[in-house]
Design a protein around this motif. Structure first.
Motif, PDB file in Angstrom:
ATOM      1  N   GLN A 186       0.918  11.269   2.861  1.00 23.30           N
ATOM      2  CA  GLN A 186       1.441  11.690   4.160  1.00 23.30           C
ATOM      3  C   GLN A 186       0.585  11.146   5.302  1.00 23.30           C
ATOM      4  N   ALA A 187      -0.735  11.198   5.131  1.00 27.03           N
ATOM      5  CA  ALA A 187      -1.637  10.665   6.162  1.00 27.03           C
ATOM      6  C   ALA A 187      -1.444   9.166   6.318  1.00 27.03           C
ATOM      7  N   PHE A 188      -1.310   8.472   5.177  1.00 23.57           N
ATOM      8  CA  PHE A 188      -1.104   7.026   5.256  1.00 23.57           C
ATOM      9  C   PHE A 188       0.233   6.702   5.917  1.00 23.57           C
ATOM     10  N   ASP A 189       1.281   7.460   5.589  1.00 18.73           N
ATOM     11  CA  ASP A 189       2.595   7.220   6.189  1.00 18.73           C
ATOM     12  C   ASP A 189       2.530   7.349   7.715  1.00 18.73           C
ATOM     13  N   ARG A 246       0.823  -1.206   0.000  1.00 22.88           N
ATOM     14  CA  ARG A 246       0.000   0.000   0.000  1.00 22.88           C
ATOM     15  C   ARG A 246       0.863   1.264   0.000  1.00 22.88           C
ATOM     16  N   VAL A 247       2.080   1.167   0.541  1.00 18.62           N
ATOM     17  CA  VAL A 247       2.997   2.305   0.456  1.00 18.62           C
ATOM     18  C   VAL A 247       3.314   2.585  -1.001  1.00 18.62           C
ATOM     19  N   LYS A 248       3.610   1.535  -1.758  1.00 20.23           N
ATOM     20  CA  LYS A 248       3.923   1.685  -3.171  1.00 20.23           C
ATOM     21  C   LYS A 248       2.710   2.196  -3.949  1.00 20.23           C
ATOM     22  N   ASN A 283      -0.163   6.996   9.622  1.00 16.50           N
ATOM     23  CA  ASN A 283      -0.939   5.865  10.140  1.00 16.50           C
ATOM     24  C   ASN A 283      -0.133   4.573  10.101  1.00 16.50           C
ATOM     25  N   MET A 284       0.639   4.415   9.035  1.00 18.84           N
ATOM     26  CA  MET A 284       1.446   3.210   8.894  1.00 18.84           C
ATOM     27  C   MET A 284       2.521   3.152   9.978  1.00 18.84           C
TER      28      MET A 284
END
Length: 222
Positions: free
Chosen positions: A127-130, A45-47, A132-133
């Motif tokens: 950025q939000a996902f990073d 999901r990062v990719k 949260n990750m």
């Protein structure tokens, strides 16, 4: 009453062990940063979010390049024909034309602006996902370390409990302890053994959960 006296040392053993344990001493923040870095490298999901940012960035370039679509160029060739006696062409040779689409001129700035907004939105999503990750990696790491600490506590306690049960058996064989109290001691030992099995399973589950998000075995990250 004698059974109560027998159980007191067992509870004291467990309480003392808990008092000596601290999860903070097991947490390795440098290692945790390596786990987060591994997640950023491996987690699909990062990719996916990186690809969305790249697509949005290419959208800006495409919108800017489309400015050239506003203008068009054409030419017409009319050969000289001196033999033509009726309505001869006023113009002969090459005729060039340069055209601009006024409607497109008015639309292009908004299209570029929209492409830039989509790029920023993709960046904000990433950025939000990073964030949260990273929080999820930390949560799973701390959970894993907690389960390891609990297993260590229970494993340490069972050794003392086994010694206490062995002592109770000797006392029972000498007639210094009742069968009921000895059986109760065996039940306590069995319960602690089951707790260790449960703790081992929780460690494995927590480890698997952490490895799932970082995309690697913990043993491979040094």
């Amino acid at each position: 009453m004698r059974y109560a006296v027998f159980l007191i040392p067992l509870f004291l053993i467990t309480l003392t062990t808990h008092a000596q344990e601290s999860l903070s001493k097991d947490v390795d923040y440098a290692y945790l940063e390596k786990l987060i870095a591994a997640c950023k490298t491996n987690y699909p999901r990062v990719k996916m979010y990186e690809a969305r940012v790249n697509i949005a960035e290419n959208g800006i370039k495409k919108a800017k390049l489309s400015y050239f679509d506003i203008f068009s160029f054409s030419y017409l060739y009319s050969p000289n024909n001196n033999n033509r006696s009726v309505s001869p062409d006023l113009l002969s040779g090459y005729q060039f034309g340069f055209f601009a689409n006024i409607g497109s001129i008015l639309q292009k700035p908004n299209q570029v602006k929209q492409a830039k907004s989509e790029f920023k939105a993709a960046e904000y999503d990433k950025q939000a996902f990073d964030l949260n990750m990273e929080a999820e990696v930390k949560k799973r790491y701390f959970t894993y370390m907690q389960k390891v600490a609990v297993l260590r506590i229970r494993s340490s306690s069972i050794l003392d409990i086994n010694d206490a049960v062995t002592n109770a058996r000797h006392r029972f064989e000498k007639g210094e302890e009742t069968l009921q109290n000895y059986n109760q001691a065996l039940i306590v030992q069995s319960d602690y053994s089951q707790n260790i099995v449960n703790a081992e399973g929780e460690v494995l589950v927590a480890k698997s959960s952490l490895e799932e998000i970082i995309g690697q075995k913990l043993e491979d990250i040094k």
